[in-house]
Design an enzyme around this catalytic site. Structure first.
Site, PDB file in Angstrom:
ATOM      1  N   TYR A 484       0.763  -1.163   0.134  1.00  0.00           N
ATOM      2  CA  TYR A 484       0.395  -0.253   0.551  1.00  0.00           C
ATOM      3  C   TYR A 484       0.855   1.339  -0.216  1.00  0.00           C
ATOM      4  CZ  TYR A 484      -3.816   3.232   0.918  1.00  0.00           C
ATOM      5  OH  TYR A 484      -5.222   4.290   0.644  1.00  0.00           O
ATOM      6  N   SER A 564      -6.509   1.105  -4.083  1.00  0.00           N
ATOM      7  CA  SER A 564      -6.571   2.549  -4.065  1.00  0.00           C
ATOM      8  C   SER A 564      -5.328   2.416  -3.877  1.00  0.00           C
ATOM      9  CB  SER A 564      -7.380   2.407  -2.617  1.00  0.00           C
ATOM     10  OG  SER A 564      -7.780   3.491  -2.555  1.00  0.00           O
ATOM     11  N   ASP A 647     -17.392   3.433  -7.655  1.00  0.00           N
ATOM     12  CA  ASP A 647     -16.286   3.518  -7.128  1.00  0.00           C
ATOM     13  C   ASP A 647     -16.803   4.977  -7.234  1.00  0.00           C
ATOM     14  OD1 ASP A 647     -14.452   4.869  -5.700  1.00  0.00           O
ATOM     15  OD2 ASP A 647     -13.085   3.140  -6.629  1.00  0.00           O
ATOM     16  N   HIS A 682     -16.254   1.369  -3.452  1.00  0.00           N
ATOM     17  CA  HIS A 682     -14.373   1.434  -3.328  1.00  0.00           C
ATOM     18  C   HIS A 682     -13.799   0.177  -3.244  1.00  0.00           C
ATOM     19  CE1 HIS A 682     -10.654   3.120  -3.697  1.00  0.00           C
ATOM     20  NE2 HIS A 682     -10.577   3.110  -2.540  1.00  0.00           N
TER      21      HIS A 682
END
Length: 718
Positions: A484, A564, A647, A682
């Protein structure tokens, strides 16, 4: 942990492995045609082409985009369904999810509220017990709200005595919420309804009403794309229409600020926390709520947007906060709210391990820490004297520990890569711990091992990484690397049915705790954002190099995945090191770094990314933006881009444009596909059946292109 079937553990039958089909055996027809526009802008002296800008339009309101989505979806679905591992992964993920799981109970008055999913329910219903030992009663079943299971219970909060419950409804994955109320004694709904709530909590004032945050109603057709400005805190009195709700706190002169209000457990104090973006830099105002006439003056307690200030709770006029002011890894401080000016006193100082959370339970303070991205929990008295550690056992993640001053009861969950969450009940006065809910598993956790390794990044930084595998997988195997690296978010061990299916098939799973996260406090976050963002990509690349150099993965068996901000990570790393990566899944990613701040919540992300409108930031963003740095003439790994039509966090136009550019570029013969989910957003609120389908499609794709051979039928590999 108990096994649901002893026979499953006892069975030692070896399953035949199916050889993966070659690329030629799963033919890739020409991609659907995508119109290329002629948009070119000059930004800071550079001409920037944006040929697929037309794909930014909302799929619900633009026929051309809708047609493109339909064509791409048919093309991708046909390819994915032909892959040999798809059916096996779908069966195994479904089987691994088919266990009873519980949410952490929340106590209000004499009532206990918690979610419970029997296994494969699309959404988790909410139950209530009137007393801990009472029979559970179904209170809300969101599975009845929509035929496709895509309307979710997105949050809930009981009133002070537990007789009322406000809950949030999320439809199709959107960030917008509808707040409704019911009587917990009868289960009957009240007429109250709140619209246009977003990024909000629900904080009750006794049983009379509650505080929430909302934005102005967007213009028609702009629900899922318009920028979010002018968030304000409102108070809703039960039995009145929303039009009569009182605005409690707003900053119209600063429309970019966001605001939320939390109420202390005694109902005396309201804390308004204001933010400018995603950074943990807040202003705090305090309201004395004892004045029920509604003359609620918000007095400044902390100003300046310089540090994190997270309220824990209050005892009388004494307020407890977690802050990183003068403590990058956080400390706990107190102040007297009745004093004319705040004076802050440290009661739990900063340590080498960052504070991850804190709560007051009974007359104790429970503090959780991160130790190399795993949870440690400790108990203090209210003066900050250390009393005891809470024994958690193996490497894993603990969460919860909610409670109230004066009540020694708290609940928490513990999970790890090979263990779904178990819920525990703890009495902080006696130290007694008991099990509230323990899942019956369809697999044996002992068959899987987790180790934590530290590797060296490009600039010499030491970075931790978890590596998980079946205990009989001792040599190189296809490996799925996840990351991430942003927004101060820490990645810690946790259970995933999809990852477990990958492990059961004989793959290795790795989780890299790269810079940009919060694993080691503010300095770790700062080292991976703004002009330091390249460190994030370097850390992830070094993780992949370590896995190949040290025999964890095969020479052509490294898959990478992220969602993301992690989708941005995957896109950037594939551009920079396509030779290292063998397959990739970029999920709901931020792919256009020159226009991300133009939609919905994107403007908040400038804290981590910088401003595309500023020269120095633009140069950094331009250098790694996935959409703008695709390298034509270089062979790319097989790529599956995933997004969803609803999203409104990272609008799907990011993924649409990126996938179109990949397909148009000369980047080799491997597939570069986009999977577009419908009636999903999302990630939160996604129904179980959609999650299983997506997990199977993604893992089937990654397994095929890394050479992971899946078992011949739907049973687990032994």
């Amino acid at each position: 942990m108990r096994l649901r079937s002893a026979a499953l553990a006892a069975s030692a039958v070896s399953l035949a492995l199916a050889a993966p089909l070659t690329a030629e055996e799963v033919p890739l027809p020409p991609y659907p045609e995508t119109r290329s526009g002629d948009v070119v802008e000059t930004l800071f002296g550079e001409e920037i082409a944006d040929p697929y800008r037309w794909l930014e339009a909302d799929v619900r309101n633009d026929a051309d985009v809708a047609a493109w989505v339909e064509q791409q979806s048919k093309f991708t679905d046909a390819y994915l369904k032909a892959l040999p591992g798809n059916d096996w992964f779908k069966a195994r993920i479904g089987a691994l999810l088919d266990y009873e799981r519980f949410g952490i109970p929340q106590k209000a008055g004499e009532y206990y509220f918690y979610t419970r999913n029997t296994g494969l329910q699309n959404q988790s219903p909410l139950y209530v017990r009137h007393g801990l030992d009472a029979e559970p009663r179904l209170l809300i079943d969101p599975n009845t709200w929509a035929d496709d299971g895509a309307t979710a219970l997105a949050g809930w909060e009981p009133s002070q005595n537990g007789t009322l419950l406000a809950y949030a409804v999320q439809d199709g994955g959107t960030d917008w919420r509808i707040i409704r109320v019911l009587d917990t004694r009868t289960g009957q709904p009240l007429e109250d309804e709140i619209r246009w709530a977003k990024f909000t909590g629900i904080s009750w004032l006794g049983n009379e009403g509650f505080f929430y945050s909302r934005f102005p109603e967007p213009e028609e057709g702009q629900d899922f794309q318009a920028l979010n400005y002018n968030q304000a805190v409102y108070y809703h009195k039960l039995g009145t229409p929303q039009s009569e709700d009182r605005m409690v706190f707003a900053t119209p002169e600063h429309p970019e600020r966001g605001h939320g209000l939390g109420v202390s457990d005694d109902g005396r104090w309201g804390f308004v926390i204001s933010s400018l973006g995603t950074d943990a830099k807040y202003e705090v105002h305090v309201i004395d709520l004892e004045d029920r006439s509604g003359k609620w003056d918000a007095k400044p307690l902390v100003t300046g947007f310089e540090n994190a200030w997270n309220p824990i709770d209050t005892i009388g006029t004494k307020a407890f906060f977690v802050t990183n002011k003068d403590a990058p890894r956080y400390r706990i401080v107190t102040t007297d709210l009745s004093a004319p000016t705040p004076t802050w006193t440290t009661i739990v100082p900063e340590t080498e391990q960052p504070i991850d959370g804190a709560s007051i339970v009974g007359d104790k303070l429970i503090v959780t820490y991160l130790k190399d991205a795993t949870t440690r929990a400790a108990v203090y008295d209210l003066q900050g004297k250390a009393l005891d550690d809470i024994e958690l056992g193996e490497l894993g993640t603990a969460g919860g520990f909610g409670g109230k001053p004066g009540d020694p009861e708290t609940f928490y969950t513990f999970t790890s890569f090979n263990r779904p969450g178990t819920i525990y009940r703890l009495n902080v006065d006696t130290g007694e711990t008991s099990t509230f809910a323990e899942p019956e598993l369809t697999f044996d956790p002992a068959r899987f091992v987790t180790e934590q390794k530290f590797y060296t990044s490009k600039d010499g930084t030491r970075v931790p990484m978890f590596i998980v595998r079946r205990n009989d997988v001792t040599g190189p195997a296809p490996t799925l690397l996840y990351g991430y690296g942003g927004f101060d978010i820490s990645l810690t061990p946790g259970f995933s049915a999809a990852r477990m299916a990958w492990l059961e098939a004989g793959g290795v799973f790795a989780l890299a705790n790269i810079r940009g996260g919060g694993e080691y406090g503010k300095a770790w976050h700062d080292a991976g954002r703004l002009h330091n963002k390249q460190n994030v990509f370097d850390d992830f690349i070094a993780a992949g190099e370590y896995l190949k150099a040290n025999g964890y993965t095969t020479p052509n068996g490294l898959a990478i995945q992220g969602g993301s901000n992690g989708g941005l990570l995957v896109g950037a790393v594939v551009n920079q090191r396509p030779d290292l990566i063998d397959a990739a899944n970029a999920a709901v990613g931020v792919m256009d770094m020159l226009r991300f701040d133009r939609w919905t919540a994107g403007r908040y992300w400038v804290d981590d990314y910088g401003y595309p409108s500023k020269d120095t930031d633009f140069k950094v963003l331009r250098a790694y933006s996935p959409y703008h740095n695709i390298r034509s003439g270089v062979d790319y790994p097989a790529m599956l881009v995933t997004t969803a039509d609803t999203d409104d966090r990272v609008v799907p136009g990011h993924s649409f444009k990126y996938a179109a550019a990949l397909q148009a570029a000369d980047v080799g013969d491997k597939p570069h596909l986009i999977r577009i989910e419908t009636r999903a957003g999302h990630g939160s609120g996604k129904p179980t059946d959609k999650a299983i389908e997506e997990g199977a499609d993604v893992l089937g794709f990654l397994a095929h292109w890394t050479g992971l051979a899946v078992p011949a039928d739907g049973a687990a590999s032994e």
